[in-house]
Motif scaffolding. Structure first.
Motif, short mmCIF file in Angstrom:
data_model
loop_
_atom_site.label_atom_id
_atom_site.label_comp_id
_atom_site.label_asym_id
_atom_site.label_seq_id
_atom_site.Cartn_x
_atom_site.Cartn_y
_atom_site.Cartn_z
N ASN A 25 0.86 -1.18 0.00
CA ASN A 25 0.00 0.00 0.00
C ASN A 25 0.90 1.23 0.00
O ASN A 25 1.59 1.50 0.98
CB ASN A 25 -0.91 -0.02 1.23
CG ASN A 25 -1.84 1.17 1.27
OD1 ASN A 25 -1.42 2.31 1.19
ND2 ASN A 25 -3.13 0.89 1.40
N ILE A 26 0.90 1.97 -1.10
CA ILE A 26 1.83 3.08 -1.26
C ILE A 26 1.66 4.14 -0.17
O ILE A 26 2.64 4.74 0.28
CB ILE A 26 1.74 3.70 -2.67
CG1 ILE A 26 2.89 4.69 -2.91
CG2 ILE A 26 0.39 4.34 -2.89
CD1 ILE A 26 4.26 4.09 -2.87
N PHE A 27 0.44 4.39 0.27
CA PHE A 27 0.21 5.41 1.29
C PHE A 27 0.81 4.99 2.64
O PHE A 27 1.44 5.79 3.33
CB PHE A 27 -1.28 5.72 1.43
CG PHE A 27 -1.87 6.26 0.16
CD1 PHE A 27 -1.50 7.50 -0.33
CD2 PHE A 27 -2.77 5.50 -0.57
CE1 PHE A 27 -2.02 8.00 -1.51
CE2 PHE A 27 -3.30 5.98 -1.76
CZ PHE A 27 -2.93 7.23 -2.23
N ILE A 28 0.64 3.72 2.99
CA ILE A 28 1.24 3.21 4.23
C ILE A 28 2.76 3.19 4.09
O ILE A 28 3.48 3.57 5.01
CB ILE A 28 0.69 1.80 4.55
CG1 ILE A 28 -0.80 1.90 4.88
CG2 ILE A 28 1.47 1.18 5.71
CD1 ILE A 28 -1.51 0.57 5.04
N ALA A 29 3.26 2.78 2.92
CA ALA A 29 4.70 2.74 2.70
C ALA A 29 5.32 4.13 2.83
O ALA A 29 6.37 4.30 3.46
CB ALA A 29 5.00 2.14 1.32
N LEU A 30 4.68 5.12 2.24
CA LEU A 30 5.20 6.49 2.33
C LEU A 30 5.13 7.02 3.76
O LEU A 30 6.04 7.74 4.20
CB LEU A 30 4.45 7.41 1.37
CG LEU A 30 4.71 7.14 -0.11
CD1 LEU A 30 3.80 7.99 -0.99
CD2 LEU A 30 6.17 7.34 -0.48
N ASP A 31 4.10 6.65 4.49
CA ASP A 31 4.02 7.05 5.91
C ASP A 31 5.15 6.41 6.71
O ASP A 31 5.79 7.08 7.52
CB ASP A 31 2.66 6.65 6.50
CG ASP A 31 2.57 7.02 7.97
OD1 ASP A 31 2.61 8.23 8.29
OD2 ASP A 31 2.50 6.09 8.81
N GLU A 33 8.00 5.47 5.51
CA GLU A 33 9.23 6.13 5.08
C GLU A 33 9.40 7.47 5.81
O GLU A 33 10.51 7.79 6.27
CB GLU A 33 9.20 6.35 3.57
CG GLU A 33 10.46 6.99 3.02
CD GLU A 33 10.40 7.16 1.52
OE1 GLU A 33 11.42 6.89 0.87
OE2 GLU A 33 9.34 7.57 0.99
N LEU A 34 8.33 8.23 5.94
CA LEU A 34 8.40 9.51 6.67
C LEU A 34 8.75 9.29 8.13
O LEU A 34 9.53 10.06 8.71
CB LEU A 34 7.07 10.26 6.56
CG LEU A 34 6.83 10.99 5.25
CD1 LEU A 34 5.41 11.54 5.19
CD2 LEU A 34 7.84 12.10 5.05
N GLN A 35 8.17 8.25 8.74
CA GLN A 35 8.51 7.95 10.13
C GLN A 35 9.99 7.60 10.27
O GLN A 35 10.67 8.08 11.18
CB GLN A 35 7.66 6.79 10.66
CG GLN A 35 6.21 7.13 10.91
CD GLN A 35 5.47 5.98 11.53
OE1 GLN A 35 5.89 5.43 12.55
NE2 GLN A 35 4.36 5.58 10.92
N GLY A 45 14.57 1.72 0.48
CA GLY A 45 13.67 1.38 -0.61
C GLY A 45 12.34 0.88 -0.11
O GLY A 45 12.17 0.57 1.07
N ILE A 46 11.41 0.82 -1.05
CA ILE A 46 10.07 0.30 -0.80
C ILE A 46 9.82 -0.82 -1.80
O ILE A 46 9.98 -0.61 -3.01
CB ILE A 46 8.99 1.40 -0.96
CG1 ILE A 46 9.20 2.51 0.09
CG2 ILE A 46 7.59 0.79 -0.86
CD1 ILE A 46 8.32 3.72 -0.13
#
Length: 138
Positions: A25-31, A33-35, A45-46
């Motif tokens: 899930n790109i939104f969870i992955a980006l969150d 990454e921000l954390q 990487g993701i």
């Protein structure tokens, strides 16, 4: 300690972890990454599938992986986590809404640093990383 490294922090600065995010899930992955970057660590990487995660881990030599269980293309995060642990000595933090899908045998083989339920509580990931890698900072 992937690749036979002597420290969890062989990179630019002491205290910096290299973290691979395995999440489809790109939104969870980006969150995530921000954390990670907000804690001063590096997201290397993701990956959205088991195969992509294994390939990326081989290319980037992460210190730890954050792993979702249900990945794209029907692959399973626990399979990726097992390969990372057995072949590269990369520990995982399982982050999933389906923790019940991990069998006792898988848990024993993967030896996750933690198993966290989605959605993550504020600072939950930070506490795990700080607790599990605190001895490496000294």
């Amino acid at each position: 300690m992937a690749g036979g490294r002597e420290s969890y922090f062989p990179n630019d600065e002491p205290g910096t972890l290299r973290v691979l995010i395995i999440e489809d899930n790109i939104f969870i992955a980006l969150d995530l990454e921000l954390q990670i970057t907000g804690m001063g660590h590096a997201a290397v990487g993701i990956a959205a599938t088991e195969n992509a995660a294994i390939e990326m881990a081989r290319d980037t030599a992460p210190d730890v992986a954050i792993v979702d269980l249900q990945l794209a293309d029907g692959s399973r995060g626990q399979d990726a986590a097992l390969v990372l642990r057995e072949e590269m000595q990369v520990p995982s933090i399982i982050v999933s809404g389906s923790l019940h899908q991990v069998t006792d045998a898988e848990r024993s083989a993967i030896r996750p640093l933690a198993m966290l339920h989605k959605p993550l509580l504020p600072n939950e990931l930070r506490r795990v990383l700080e607790t599990r890698f605190a001895t490496c900072r000294e």
